[in-house]
Design a protein around this motif. Structure first.
Motif, short mmCIF file in Angstrom:
data_model
loop_
_atom_site.label_atom_id
_atom_site.label_comp_id
_atom_site.label_asym_id
_atom_site.label_seq_id
_atom_site.Cartn_x
_atom_site.Cartn_y
_atom_site.Cartn_z
N ASN A 188 48.70 30.38 -46.49
CA ASN A 188 50.06 30.57 -45.99
C ASN A 188 50.19 31.73 -45.00
O ASN A 188 51.26 31.92 -44.43
CB ASN A 188 51.02 30.79 -47.16
N GLY A 226 60.57 18.41 -36.99
CA GLY A 226 61.74 18.23 -37.82
C GLY A 226 62.83 17.49 -37.07
O GLY A 226 62.76 17.29 -35.86
N ARG A 270 50.07 33.77 -41.61
CA ARG A 270 50.15 33.43 -40.19
C ARG A 270 49.15 34.26 -39.42
O ARG A 270 48.74 35.32 -39.86
CB ARG A 270 51.56 33.70 -39.65
N THR A 315 55.64 22.74 -35.85
CA THR A 315 56.23 22.03 -36.98
C THR A 315 57.22 21.04 -36.40
O THR A 315 57.82 21.26 -35.35
CB THR A 315 56.96 22.99 -37.96
#
Length: 172
Positions: free
Chosen positions: A158, A170, A160, A168
């Protein structure tokens, strides 16, 4: 554990029939295995399954060594805590939980819905430092190649990392 055992004077053992090898939380299951007492290593020349808390591997053959770790040929793997899976021509797992994968196909998509697939000549995953390094990497989306890079460094987990960040998707 095995259904049968044959041993020679020079320290070679042949474990036969439903072999189960355990070391702590690690298990190796196969039909037959050879143990070399001098090298403290197991070799398997047929289907094998390996599992530890972070990794599950099934392969066509394996070699497990006390000092060098394990090597699996023709393997399918699953990284349990990352919801990731894939296939590799060869997987090497070192004692310090570093993964070296050759001829890799990798995804985190659910089974049967492989929207994106990462392919690479080789990938090294250093779980303790949270870093992955890939060489000859190609990203396919819905079967169409969209990115190629000869070298990439990426975070594992997780955390960065600055530089190229994966997008991502969406809707709203």
């Amino acid at each position: 554990e095995a259904e049968g055992l044959q041993a020679t004077r020079d320290g070679q053992w042949l474990l036969q029939g439903d072999v189960l090898i355990k070391q702590g939380e690690r298990t190796l299951k196969t039909r037959n295995a050879k143990y070399n007492a001098e090298e403290q290593s197991f070799s398997v020349d047929e289907d094998v399954e390996y599992a530890d808390p972070n990794l599950k591997v099934s392969g066509s053959s394996a070699r497990v060594d006390q000092t060098r770790g394990a090597t699996f040929e023709g393997a399918k793997f699953e990284l349990k805590d990352r919801n990731a899976r894939g296939e590799a021509d060869r997987i090497q797992v070192t004692r310090d939980q570093q993964l070296k994968l050759n001829g890799v196909r990798y995804t985190t998509c659910p089974v049967g819905e492989e929207d994106w697939v990462l392919r690479a000549g080789d990938i090294d995953i250093r779980q303790r430092t949270g870093l992955g390094i890939g060489r000859g990497v190609r990203l396919d989306f819905k079967g169409v190649p969209i990115l190629y890079t000869p070298f990439i460094s990426f975070p594992v987990g997780n955390q960065r990392k600055s530089g190229f960040l994966f997008p991502t998707f969406g809707t709203s």
